[in-house]
Every structure is written in structure tokens, then in C-alpha cells.
Design an enzyme around this catalytic site. Structure first.
Site, PDB file in Angstrom:
ATOM      1  CG  ASP A 290      -2.168   0.879   0.944  1.00 43.26           C
ATOM      2  OD1 ASP A 290      -2.114   1.721   0.033  1.00 43.26           O
ATOM      3  OD2 ASP A 290      -3.169   0.732   1.658  1.00 43.26           O
TER       4      ASP A 290
HETATM    5  C1  BGC Z   1      -5.117   3.170   0.185  1.00 47.04           C
HETATM    6  C2  BGC Z   1      -5.241   2.185  -0.944  1.00 47.04           C
HETATM    7  C3  BGC Z   1      -5.151   2.894  -2.279  1.00 47.04           C
HETATM    8  C4  BGC Z   1      -3.874   3.695  -2.329  1.00 47.04           C
HETATM    9  C5  BGC Z   1      -3.702   4.430  -3.638  1.00 47.04           C
HETATM   10  C6  BGC Z   1      -3.921   4.085   0.002  1.00 47.04           C
HETATM   11  O1  BGC Z   1      -3.903   5.091   0.952  1.00 47.04           O
HETATM   12  O2  BGC Z   1      -5.055   2.484   1.410  1.00 47.04           O
HETATM   13  O3  BGC Z   1      -6.449   1.489  -0.835  1.00 47.04           O
HETATM   14  O4  BGC Z   1      -5.234   1.964  -3.324  1.00 47.04           O
HETATM   15  O5  BGC Z   1      -3.883   4.633  -1.283  1.00 47.04           O
HETATM   16  O6  BGC Z   1      -4.613   5.435  -3.779  1.00 47.04           O
END
Ligand code: BGC
Length: 764
Positions: A290
Site C-alpha cells: 500500500d
Molecule cells: C489506500 C489504498 C489505495 C492507495 C492508492 C492508500 O492510501 O489504502 O487502498 O489503493 O492509497 O490510492
């Protein structure tokens, strides 16, 4: 690209066939050997820096120019493998051109994006889609989203979010399918099929990235990002189930979670990412962290510094790092780690191979660019809006309908007061995970009602109250860009005005709930009350004495107190076509048939409260476990009304006794016993009476959504597969199917009362 060349690459062998008069191109996937040898040939030419680059993914957006600058430097050196947050086809082409024409090895970029509930055409939020209990609808919806994404040059969705959510204080409950592993697994697999099509590289499809692996929904206190501690029982039987289904459906990617699972941050957790995901399940795709989660291993106290974090993440099983905004990827230090012998060449190459293989399978080496004009045609395909409307209609859940106040009869009603801060808010109608990069147009509920009734019915509108601002600013707010200031509203006066409008109308239609920024990532709430002065508004309007229809726009159960509204319908965040869909439902041109994908608790203090709990102590006092109120939910899991009535009869289990491993066939009659056509979701629940472990009072093990005409009866058949009778037990540390007696219920909610039973016996 010439056929011969494509064929030589083994990427796409085209034949043209016709289906329903339309030419379709049948593309077959390249063989695994071909993909592997091509990737190996490329890896042999790469420097360690280029390899680390392929494993680095950067945010790229116009609103943060400094970030674009940081990325540009890396991009030209061939040290970026993937970008996220670019959705303009001219931009994906421009950036792709740099990778393909300016870098030494000309390796194309992989563009990822949070295609959570649509790209340009915004669909209902995932929790709403799950409430449709219609996996085919969900598959079609994600296939539509994939076609829009692929048209603009996006190759990969950071979706589906398949976290089980049993604590509605957690904001990300809106992104998933709710509390149940069986429903969650069905929705996870459907979405993977929808995004990816028949195989990775299918035309008009993209890679799916189920997330966040794993257990994220069990954050302590429902606080986003907080630690998670799950027993093996909960992990295997509940939280991992949707992921397993997504992997079995062929997901090409998995995103590792942020938080610590049982003491080990997920992105450095080799038990999760390697032992379970790869060794036990045989996952063949690539794992992305993530955002910022690799560097975060040092913040979370697992790694000593960012360099150590990079080593720990790679070794645990992260193939690609989604970098922290404003900083180079921690994976930049992997070449040094290689030199120092802290990682092996094989470890580095395995990760690179998985990323390169994904690019080969997608055909990016042959077709790195998109046709910008054609992209616009795809985004504006009118059939997409139609599909979004149908999805919103099928997602709605009718919770109350006293005196059959719904549907409204357009011939008898002369005036409607439409009231509430969410009645005419396009941005909220779309829901979270929608940004400027998507498409912020939406038909609001007010606009949809107006469009439906034209001048035949007088529509009065009052905003009623404003939604409160959040306590702590969130980066997500910035993503929409600056908002025009709103004129001040005297809420006391406006509540009075709204009440007068209600008094002067035949019916009041309130649209209340949570603004879209009150839910989603970084949007947990410690209260489930209607935010701001909405409850006061609701009570005042009810007191006006006219029939009140309450439409709830939100993504979690809300504390409804003892509200006296005549009808309550959960409409979720219904998306681009929300207003038209809801108008159809309100006037009976569509019928609500969705069911709750979670237990609707009375208030936040009850969380977590699930239907599939164990019997504990005396079941006779199970509803009296609180001193001050009932410990029963307000609405049970699987609940939802219709404009008609359904009855169940003739529950029949083929035999009374089975050997372990044999499928169990169950049939039941469901009848539409009311005056209108409607949809019912027939649900099958199972209970094992004794065994190696104690099993939940009920567990969902089958469902079917059917449309029945008035008076029509349908005989439905369910098959319990061996895996439906199996569970993971901590006693043995493995899966088991016990010889035991089982109860079966089939009906319209988790409180179904039509029951039968069977036994599993070991043969002598
Ligand atoms: C989130 C993810 C997301 C990523 C990109 C993160 O903060 O937890 O679910 O895909 O950001 O936007």
C-alpha cells in the site's frame, strides 16, 4: 502492429468472429513459457538500478507539481515501473512515450488507479453493489469500469477491496462487501472476473488487485490503520476467505495492507505474503505494497530504517513498492542491498519477473499507447449510464414501508417536499473514491425526481441543514481541488422552512446520511448518529404529520433512534445515475430487492455485532446482554423488504444422511404472494450442531436473487459443496469436515425460519 510480429511475441493471436452481428476479436493468452522466456531475456539485460526501478510505483498528479518533478527525474532514467493516479489518455500516452522511447530498455509503464466503483461512469459504492446480492451485476459493472480504464491507458485497478468489515465505525466498510465471508467471497470473485475478463490481457480489461492483504477490517476500535489481532479461527474461516476466492478467480495482483497483523506489519509479513499467499494458495501474480507501506515498516517498529524496510518488504514477498508521496521509493536502495548481500539476485529477479510478466501479458510491449479519440467514445458510451442506473436500482435496500407508502402513485400525489443536505449534492451522490481524475457529474436525487415528474407534481426543496466539517483535515479533501464557498445557512430557520414545506406537501422525502468524506479511508467515526442537526431536522419534519420517506445516503448502519419515518430506504452512494435510479424506485418503475450485507446495529457501542456468532451461555438471554438495551440488532444481516411479499415452503433436503465430501442438494419453493412483480434474495443458512470446534449459530452458504411475477412460485435448488461444510479448527491447526448433524434454513434474511436438517456420517 503486424499479426506476424504479435504472433512471434506470442502475445496475441487474433481471429475475427461475429457475435450477434458484431465483429469480436478473439485473443488467446500467450503461453506461460513464452512469457517467462521473454521476461528472462529482458531481465538479463537490466542493471540493478533498472530492476529496482521496475519495482517502484509513484503517484503522479497535476495538483502536486513537486511530485511530478520528482517522478520525471526517475522516469527518464528508466527507474519507474508504474505510475498511479493518471487518468487522462493524453497524459498516459505522454508519460508512456518517455518510458518507451527515452529509456534504455524501453520497458512500458504500468498505470494503476483506484478504479473502485467506476472510472468515468460512477457506479454505486461497493457496499451497495454487495447489497444487490447479484454477482453477475457486480461482474458486469467492474467489466464496464475496466473498459473505461483501459481506454484511457490504465492497466490495473487497486480493487476489489475484499476486507471483511464487522465494525461499522471503520470508514472503509463502504469499500467492501460487509461482514460475511461467503457473500464477500462471491463478490470478490465476481469483481476479479469483471476487471480481468477471461484472462490477464483480455481486450478492454485490466488487472485486478484485491486488497488489503489481510485483516485490515478488524482495526482496533474501528480506527483506520490501527493494529489488527485476529485468531486463526477468524483469519482462516472469515477474513482470508474473500482473498482466497479472488486468488482462485485468477487475480493478477494483491495489495498488502498497512497495519500490523498479530504483531507483524502486513507489508513485512512473510507468513502472509509468502507462506499463505504463494506457498499455500499458489498465487502467481505480483504483490504491491500500500502507499508508503514499505517505508512505514520502519515507522511501525519492524525495520530499523528505510533501507532495512526495503529489504524486509522484498524478502517478505512485496514485489512492487507504492512509494510515499514526496519521497523516492525505499526500493531505490535495493541495488546497494544486493551489493551488500542483504538480498540475493534471485530474490530481486523474482520480483522483477512478476512485474515484467504482467506487462507482457497485458500486451504493453506491443501496444503501449491508447487511441485518445476512441477513449472519449468509450467514456461517453450511453449504455454505461444505463448500466449504472440499473446497478443503483438493484443495490437499494428497503428497510421499512409502513402502510405501503412506497411506491408513490404519481397520479395521486400533487406535491412533494424534497428535503436534506444530501438531496441535491452531486459530489455526495457519487460517494468516496471519486476524484477530479474521474468525472464529478451526477444526477442528484432532487434532479432525478424533478426529471421524472416534470410539471405534473410540485416539488419544493429545502437543504434543511448543513453537514458538519470533519475534525481533522484529510488529504482526500484536497484531491477534488478547491471548492466554491457556500453561502451561510441559518439551520434553525431552514429546519423551520423545511417543516413548513413538508406540512404543505402530500409527502416529504428526506435525503439524509453521511457526506461522502465522512466515510472511506481515514474516515472512521466513533458515533453512528446522523451527523450534524439531521436528526433534529428529521424529527421536525416527521412532526409535521405528513407521510415521510427517509432515503439514507451512506455506507454503514446508522443509529436511527426511534425515528417515526413511514418508509426508510438505504440508497448508499448511488453514483452518476443515482437520482434517476432512486426516482424509479420511489415511483415504482423499479422495485427494491437488495438485502443488507451487514448487521444493522442500533448504535456504535454495540460494535461488533454479527449474525454468525457462537452460542454462548444461555441462548435464552442472548438478546439481554446489555443492562440498558437490547443486544439484538435493529435489522438483521440479509434483511430487506420489497414492494411485494414472498413466502417460502417445501424445504426439502435430498437425503437425510451423507458421507463426508458428498454434495448436499436442497430445494425450496419461493412464492411472490403479493400484488406486484418483485425481486427476492433467497438465502440458505447452515448450522453444525457439534464438532471439533463449536460452529456459529448460522452461516450463509448459498443465495439466489430471483424476479417473480405476482403469484409466481419458483422452485430453487442449492447445492452445499464439501467446502461449505468444512472449516478451519485451531484444535488440529487444519481444515476439517466433521461427522455431525446440520440444520438448514432458507428464507429472506438471516432470521429465516423454514428449517430442515441432515446428518454427515462416516461410512462404517
Ligand atoms: C489506500 C489504498 C489505495 C492507495 C492508492 C492508500 O492510501 O489504502 O487502498 O489503493 O492509497 O490510492
Amino acid at each position: 502492429m503486424q499479426r506476424a510480429l504479435l504472433a512471434a511475441f506470442g502475445v496475441a493471436v487474433m481471429t475475427t468472429a461475429t457475435a450477434g452481428g458484431k465483429p469480436v476479436s478473439a485473443v488467446t493468452p500467450p503461453s506461460n513459457e513464452m512469457v517467462r522466456s521473454r521476461a528472462e531475456a529482458l531481465i538479463a539485460e537490466m542493471t540493478p538500478q533498472e530492476k529496482a526501478g521496475q519495482l517502484s510505483q509513484y503517484f503522479y498528479f497535476a495538483v502536486f507539481p513537486s511530485q511530478a518533478q520528482l517522478v520525471n527525474g526517475h522516469l527518464e532514467k528508466g527507474e519507474v515501473g508504474s505510475l498511479l493516479f493518471v487518468s487522462d489518455p493524453a497524459e498516459t500516452n505522454r508519460l508512456q512515450k518517455i518510458a518507451v522511447e527515452k529509456t534504455r530498455l524501453k520497458i512500458p509503464l504500468l498505470f494503476g488507479f483506484d478504479v473502485i466503483h467506476g472510472l468515468h461512469t460512477i457506479l454505486p459504492v461497493p457496499i451497495g453493489m454487495a447489497a444487490s446480492w447479484d454477482p453477475q451485476l457486480v461482474e458486469n459493472a467492474q467489466s464496464l469500469a475496466a473498459s473505461e480504464a483501459r481506454a484511457v491507458g490504465i492497466h490495473w485497478a487497486f480493487a476489489p477491496h475484499v476486507a471483511i468489515a464487522r465494525d461499522p465505525r471503520w470508514g472503509r466498510i463502504v469499500e467492501g462487501a460487509g461482514e460475511d465471508p461467503y457473500l464477500g467471497a462471491a463478490m470478490a470473485a465476481a469483481q476479479v472476473r469483471g476487471f480481468q475478463g477471461a484472462f490477464i490481457g483480455s481486450p478492454r480489461h485490466i488487472i485486478a488487485g484485491p486488497k488489503h492483504f489481510a485483516g485490515y477490517g478488524a482495526a482496533l476500535g474501528g480506527r483506520d490503520y490501527d493494529e489488527v489481532n485476529l485468531s486463526d479461527n477468524e483469519l482462516w474461516n472469515v477474513y482470508l476467505q474473500p482473498f482466497k476466492a479472488a486468488v482462485d478467480a485468477g487475480a493478477g495482483n494483491i495489495m498488502a495492507a498497512y497495519m500490523g497483523l498479530n504483531g507483524v506489519p502486513a507489508s513485512g509479513n512473510s507468513w502472509l505474503l509468502t507462506k499463505v499467499l504463494r506457498d499455500t494458495w499458489g498465487f502467481k501474480g505480483f504483490v504491491v505494497s500500500d502507499s508508503a507501506a514499505v517505508r512505514s515498516l520502519a515507522v511501525q517498529g519492524l525495520a530499523s530504517d528505510p533501507d532495512d524496510a526495503a529489504v524486509r518488504a522484498l524478502k517478505a514477498g512485496v514485489d512492487m513498492e507504492m512509494a510515499l508521496i514526496g519521497k523516492p521509493a525505499a526500493f531505490e536502495s535495493l541495488p546497494t542491498a544486493l551489493e551488500q548481500g542483504r538480498i540475493s539476485r534471485q530474490e530481486l529477479d523474482s520480483a522483477v519477473r512478476r512485474v515484467i510478466e504482467a506487462k507482457i501479458r497485458l500486451g504493453l510491449f506491443e501496444n503501449p499507447y491508447v487511441d485518445e479519440a476512441k477513449a472519449m467514445t468509450v467514456l461517453h458510451d450511453p449504455s454505461h449510464l444505463n448500466a449504472a442506473r440499473v446497478a443503483a436500482e438493484r443495490s437499494a435496500v428497503l428497510l421499512r414501508n409502513e402502510n405501503a407508502v412506497l411506491p408513490l402513485d404519481a397520479h395521486r400525489i400533487k406535491s412533494i417536499a424534497v428535503i436534506g443536505p444530501l438531496a441535491d449534492s452531486p459530489r455526495d451522490t457519487l460517494g468516496p473514491w471519486v476524484f477530479k481524475q474521474n468525472n464529478l457529474n451526477a444526477t442528484t436525487i432532487l434532479a432525478g425526481i424533478r426529471a421524472k415528474v416534470g410539471t405534473k407534481i410540485r416539488i419544493d426543496y429545502s437543504e434543511g441543514v448543513r453537514l458538519p466539517a470533519r475534525l481533522h483535515p484529510s488529504p482526500f479533501g484536497m484531491m477534488d481541488g478547491p471548492q466554491p464557498p457556500k453561502a451561510a445557512l441559518d439551520e434553525t430557520l431552514e429546519i423551520r422552512r423545511a417543516t413548513e414545506l413538508a406540512r404543505g406537501a402530500d409527502v416529504a422525502l428526506l435525503v439524509l446520511g453521511e457526506g461522502q468524506e465522512m466515510i472511506g479511508e481515514m474516515a472512521s467515526r466513533s458515533s453512528l448518529d446522523l451527523p450534524g442537526r439531521q436528526q433534529e431536522l428529521l424529527d421536525a419534519v416527521v412532526a409535521a404529520g405528513k407521510p415521510v420517506i427517509l432515503l439514507l445516503m451512506n455506507g454503514r448502519p446508522l443509529d436511527l433512534k426511534e425515528t417515526k419515518a413511514d418508509a426508510i430506504m438505504e440508497i448508499w452512494y448511488p453514483g452518476s445515475e443515482g437520482g434517476n435510479a432512486i426516482a424509479n424506485l420511489v415511483f415504482g418503475d423499479a422495485a427494491p430487492g437488495g438485502k443488507l450485507p451487514f448487521t444493522w446495529i442500533r448504535n456504535a457501542a454495540q460494535a461488533p455485532l454479527i449474525y454468525s456468532h457462537l452460542t454462548s451461555h444461555d441462548p435464552g438471554n442472548a438478546d439481554k446482554r446489555y443492562w440498558n438495551e437490547s443486544s439484538e440488532p435493529r435489522y438483521p444481516f440479509g434483511y430487506g423488504l420489497s414492494y411485494t411479499k414472498f413466502s417460502y415452503a417445501n424445504l426439502h433436503i435430498e437425503r437425510t444422511s451423507y458421507a463426508p465430501g458428498e454434495p448436499v442438494n436442497v430445494t425450496v419453493d419461493v412464492q411472490n404472494a403479493g400484488p406486484r412483480a418483485g425481486d427476492e434474495v433467497a438465502q440458505l443458512y447452515l448450522h453444525q450442531r457439534s464438532g471439533t470446534s463449536a460452529r456459529p449459530v448460522r452461516e450463509l452458504k448459498g443465495f439466489q436473487r430471483v424476479t417473480l411475477q405476482p403469484g409466481e412460485t419458483r422452485n430453487l435448488r442449492f447445492t452445499l459443496r464439501p467446502e461449505d461444510l468444512r472449516y478451519w479448527t485451531s484444535v488440529l491447526g487444519s481444515w476439517v469436515q466433521d461427522a455431525a448433524k446440520f440444520d438448514v434454513w432458507v428464507g429472506g434474511s438471516s432470521q429465516a425460519d423454514l428449517a430442515s436438517s441432515f446428518e454427515v456420517k462416516r461410512p462404517h
